[in-house]
Motif scaffolding. Structure first.
Motif, short mmCIF file in Angstrom:
data_model
loop_
_atom_site.label_atom_id
_atom_site.label_comp_id
_atom_site.label_asym_id
_atom_site.label_seq_id
_atom_site.Cartn_x
_atom_site.Cartn_y
_atom_site.Cartn_z
N ARG A 181 0.87 -1.20 -0.05
CA ARG A 181 0.00 -0.03 -0.18
C ARG A 181 0.89 1.07 -0.05
O ARG A 181 0.95 1.92 1.15
N PRO A 182 1.52 1.73 -1.10
CA PRO A 182 2.45 2.59 -1.12
C PRO A 182 2.01 4.19 -0.94
O PRO A 182 2.84 4.74 -0.74
N ASP A 183 0.62 4.11 -0.80
CA ASP A 183 0.12 5.62 -0.61
C ASP A 183 -0.06 5.93 0.84
O ASP A 183 -0.39 6.93 1.00
N GLN A 184 -0.04 4.73 1.65
CA GLN A 184 -0.33 5.04 2.92
C GLN A 184 1.03 5.78 3.81
O GLN A 184 2.17 5.67 3.18
N SER A 185 0.75 6.24 4.81
CA SER A 185 1.73 6.74 5.71
C SER A 185 2.74 5.71 5.99
O SER A 185 2.26 4.44 6.42
N CYS A 186 3.93 6.06 6.22
CA CYS A 186 4.87 5.07 6.59
C CYS A 186 5.49 4.79 7.84
O CYS A 186 6.29 4.30 8.42
N LYS A 206 5.27 8.96 2.71
CA LYS A 206 4.44 7.77 2.26
C LYS A 206 5.28 6.59 2.01
O LYS A 206 6.45 6.69 2.08
N ALA A 229 5.61 4.70 -0.18
CA ALA A 229 6.18 4.69 -1.65
C ALA A 229 7.68 5.41 -1.45
O ALA A 229 8.41 4.92 -2.13
N ASP A 230 7.95 6.30 -0.41
CA ASP A 230 9.14 6.97 -0.51
C ASP A 230 9.94 6.21 0.80
O ASP A 230 11.04 6.91 1.11
#
Lengths: 146, 146
Positions: A73-78, B117, B119-120
Motif C-alpha cells: 500500500r504505497p500511498d499510505q503513511s510510512c 508515504k 512509496a518513499d
DNA sequence: CTTGAAGCTATAGTTGCTAGAGACATTAAG
DNA sequence: CTTAATGTCTCTAGCAACTATAGCTTCAAG
C-alpha cells in the motif's frame, strides 16, 4: 521463470524454507508447471529477497508480514513501517546490552579458572553461587531469545 | 522441604519449567509427599539455581547437562568446564558482533525515514533492495538464534 | 466443612525452520 | 530412446526450551 531450486539459490534461501513461507502465507501460492512444479517470476523473487533481508536484520516473520502488507500500500503513511523498524532497533539494542553484560561475566569466569581440579573451578563455582557474580544479569522478563 | 511452587519462587523459575527439567533429566526425580506432590530439599534447590544461572548466561541445556555432570566429579580436571565456558564466550562474542552490525543498519534505516508515504519509505526500500545497504550482514551459516 | 489456591498428568502449541520418506518430473549422458 | 541422476512433490515429524490448556486431586485457611 525459475524453479524453486534456482530461486532459492538466487535468493540465498533453502528450498524447504521457500515452501514453508508459501505454506504460512508469506509468499503467494506459486504458479505451477505442467508437471506440478512451482515456477517463480521476478515479483516472487523480489518478495523473497525482501523477506530474506528482513530476516537477516532479525525481524520476526510476523513483523515481516506487516512490513510486506505495508509495502503493498504505497500511498499510505510510512509511520507504521517506521514503528516496526524502531521496535526492532530497540529489541536489538536491548539484546546487545544484555549480551555485553554476559560477555563480561563469562570473561571473568574463564580468566579466573586456574586450570586445576573441578573442586577449585571458578566456572563451576560461579555458576553454583550467584552471589559470586559481579553483575546482576538476571532478567525475569527479558528473553535471551533470538 | 519445599513444594514446587515455593522452590520456583525461591529460584526464580516457573513451576512448569521445573517439571520440564525433571522430565528431561536435568533435575532428578523429586521425592513425593503422601499426596503425590513433589518435595525439594537444599540439594535440589542448589542444582536448580545452578541451572538458572547458567541459562541466564546463555548456556544451552545440553551444555548445562555437561557442566552439571562435571560438577558431580570434583576430583577431575576442570579443563572440560573451562572449554564449555570458553565456547559459550565465543558464541556470545560472535552474536555481539553480529548484533552490532544489525544495530548500525537499523539505525541507518530509521534515521533516513522522512515520515512520508510508504512509496518513499527508506525502511521498505532498504529491505527490498539489499544493494542499498551499507554493510553486508548476510550470514548463510551463522544463525541469529538465541 | 467448604472453598479456593496450588498441585498432578498428559497433550498440544510456540518460532522458524530442517529432515525424512516415498512418489513423480526433468535433464544429461550413453 | 533409455537410463540414471538429480530435482521436485506432499506429508509428517523433529529441533530448542519452554508455555499453555484441560481435567483432575490435594492442601491450607476460615
Amino acid at each position: 521463470m525459475l524453479t524453486i531450486g534456482k530461486l532459492g539459490e538466487a535468493a540465498g534461501v533453502k528450498v524447504p524454507t521457500i515452501r514453508y513461507y508459501e505454506q504460512i502465507g508469506l509468499l503467494p501460492e506459486a504458479e505451477r508447471s505442467a508437471g506440478n512444479q512451482r515456477l517463480y517470476g521476478r515479483k516472487a523473487m523480489e518478495r523473497l529477497a525482501f523477506i530474506r533481508h528482513a530476516r537477516d536484520l532479525g525481524f520476526t516473520l510476523e513483523a515481516i508480514r506487516d512490513l510486506l502488507s505495508l509495502s503493498d500500500r504505497p500511498d499510505q503513511s510510512c509511520a507504521a513501517a517506521d514503528a516496526i523498524a524502531r521496535a526492532q532497533l530497540a529489541e536489538v539494542e536491548s539484546r546487545l546490552a544484555r549480551l555485553t553484560a554476559l560477555k563480561a561475566e563469562l570473561e571473568r569466569m574463564v580468566v579466573q579458572c586456574a586450570g586445576g581440579k573441578i573442586a577449585d573451578c571458578r566456572v563451576i563455582e560461579v555458576l553454583g553461587d550467584h552471589s559470586l557474580c559481579a553483575t546482576d544479569h538476571r532478567h525475569p522478563e527479558t528473553e535471551l531469545a533470538q
